[in-house]
Design an enzyme around this catalytic site. Structure first.
Site, short mmCIF file in Angstrom:
data_model
loop_
_atom_site.label_atom_id
_atom_site.label_comp_id
_atom_site.label_asym_id
_atom_site.label_seq_id
_atom_site.Cartn_x
_atom_site.Cartn_y
_atom_site.Cartn_z
N LYS A 1 5.32 9.25 8.74
CA LYS A 1 4.83 8.65 10.33
C LYS A 1 6.20 9.16 11.27
CE LYS A 1 2.33 5.05 8.34
NZ LYS A 1 0.91 4.99 8.79
N TYR B 1 0.86 -1.27 0.07
CA TYR B 1 -0.05 0.07 0.14
C TYR B 1 1.00 1.42 -0.11
CZ TYR B 1 -3.32 3.37 1.67
OH TYR B 1 -4.17 4.40 1.92
N ASP C 1 9.69 2.77 -0.58
CA ASP C 1 8.54 3.63 0.22
C ASP C 1 8.58 3.36 2.01
OD1 ASP C 1 6.47 4.58 1.66
OD2 ASP C 1 4.84 3.60 0.42
N1 HOZ Z 1 -3.19 3.50 6.48
C1 HOZ Z 1 -3.20 2.85 7.82
C2 HOZ Z 1 -3.32 1.60 7.86
N2 HOZ Z 1 -2.31 1.10 7.13
C3 HOZ Z 1 -4.58 3.34 8.55
C4 HOZ Z 1 -4.54 4.74 9.01
C5 HOZ Z 1 -5.66 5.33 9.89
O1 HOZ Z 1 -6.37 4.83 10.08
O2 HOZ Z 1 -4.99 6.30 10.77
#
Ligand code: HOZ
Length: 425
Positions: A265, A142, A237
């Site tokens: 992050k 992802y 990534d």
């Molecule tokens: N895309 C995040 C999980 N891989 C979730 C992000 C969120 O809900 O804060």
């Protein structure tokens, strides 16, 4: 009525699904999402004032634990000097210098506000630099929610069983090739056929959106070798792995120098900050130097930069990642041991401050293997752990995250809780 439930019901009236990011809705596991009231260290408290030991950590940023006093102070001080200027600041130069110092592959870096922006911009840059259209991604990886990357992505898309997303015209994804993670032969065959048309290959160097999946050394070597041979841009990534799996990130662990890296992050210490950077000759294609456009009013926001700088300083303390990695490995080993004792089929894995546990006999090496785990067992375990006051990711397809505030004692408490939970699921 539980206050969590009340907020969820009210939220659903005014927010689609009651949440602002799909995985938070507990869609895969069922039940009521916990609404966070406050958080400190390894814990958060929900709207019913119940305390949870948190292994989501904002999906990665909270590597120091929640509300670290130095980070909070840095943000407060920055806030008192103004919230956003749309003009450059000294902090942006400082954090760019810090990133370039920590990552030898990054000679220049551009700050943005989210991981999605970072990957989307890196892809555009790779296309602009090479003059090619095709991009290669891997099934289950992802890279945020921009159109061309929403093909067989992981995270919430896996959770809801959608291999892709509505609203993405086929035209937007027709240049996206999706290959298998950890299949160097397929990669080599693809390059042999289409190598001179491939702008870039983007990967999660430790996949964290189809549970945790580690790459094999042969796979990462093939990635670097083939992209170099065919003049394609290799994008690591590291939005999730950056400064979390190691100070030198996954690329340092792999001994690979990618052409571009995306970060998010941890680099923002819990504030909206992300970045993409790499070879100076490639970065020179970005506006205002080059013709690849990218911009943002909140890019390099002073509060986010302050949180990021304070976080990067603290994670450079001697032994930080060694301690984090050892505790996380102990957690993974403890879960596996607890499962054996309970007669439950479970395997586990960890890298630095990321971990995975799988209701399957072995740690997966691909999307196909990751999705073969026992989802019903996961759901039962997830809820049993919630009852124990331990908050795991509400999906079997997400990695787990630890922080330095997860002390040895808390890790042992969690393993004991897992033992009790596994014995009754
Ligand atoms: N895309 C995040 C999980 N891989 C979730 C992000 C969120 O809900 O804060």
């Amino acid at each position: 009525m539980s206050r969590n439930l009340e907020l969820f019901e009210r939220g659903k009236q005014v927010i689609p699904g009651g949440v602002n990011s799909p995985v938070r809705a507990f869609g895969q596991v069922g039940g009521t999402p916990r609404f966070v009231k406050r958080a400190e260290g390894a814990y958060f408290w929900d709207a019913d004032d119940k305390r949870y030991l948190d292994y989501v950590g904002s999906w990665g940023p909270a590597i120091l634990g929640h509300a670290h006093p130095d980070v909070v102070r840095a943000v407060q001080e920055a806030a008192s000097g103004g919230l956003s200027f749309g003009a450059p600041t000294e902090g942006e130069v400082l954090i760019a210098e810090e990133i370039c110092k920590l990552l030898p592959s990054v000679e220049q870096v551009r700050l943005v506000s989210s991981g999605t922006e970072a990957t989307m911009s890196a892809i555009r840059l790779a296309r602009g630099f090479t003059g090619r259209d095709l991009i290669v991604k891997f099934e289950g990886c992802y890279h945020g929610h921009s159109d061309s990357l929403l093909v067989k992505a992981g995270s919430g898309l896996l959770t809801f069983g959608n291999p892709s997303s509505g609203g993405v015209p086929a035209d937007c994804t027709k240049h996206t090739l999706v290959l298998q993670y950890n299949d160097p032969q397929q990669l080599a065959d693809t390059f042999r056929e289409l190598g001179d048309k491939i702008a870039c290959v983007i990967l999660e160097p430790v996949a964290g959106n189809m549970n945790l999946v580690q790459p094999t050394p042969a796979f990462v070597q093939a990635l670097r070798g083939l992209t170099e041979q065919y003049g394609a841009v290799l994008i690591y990534d590291e939005v999730m792995t950056g400064f979390r799996v190691a100070l030198e990130c996954a690329q340092g662990l792999h001994g690979i120098k990618p052409d571009l890296t995306t970060l998010g992050k941890v680099v923002g210490g819990g504030m909206p900050l992300a970045a993409f950077g790499g070879r100076a000759d490639i970065m020179a294609s970005i506006a205002p130097l080059g013709n690849v456009y990218q911009a943002g009013t909140l890019s390099g926001n002073p509060l986010s930069v302050a949180a990021g700088l304070a976080t990067l300083k603290l994670i450079q303390q001697p032994g930080f990642h060694a301690t984090l990695g050892a505790r996380t490995a102990r957690l993974a080993a403890g879960f596996a041991q607890a499962a054996r004792s309970a007669g439950v089929t479970m395997s586990t894995d960890s890298v630095g401050g990321m971990f995975g546990f799988y209701f399957s006999a072995a740690a997966p090496k691909s999307y196909a293997e990751a999705t073969r785990c026992d989802i019903d067992a996961f759901k039962r375990f997830f809820h049993a752990m919630l009852d124990e006051g331990v908050y795991l990711a509400p999906s079997a397809y997400e990695a787990g995250f630890t922080s330095i505030a997860h002390t040895d004692e808390l890790i042992e408490d969690t393993i004991a809780a897992a033992g009790r939970a596994l014995a009754r699921i």
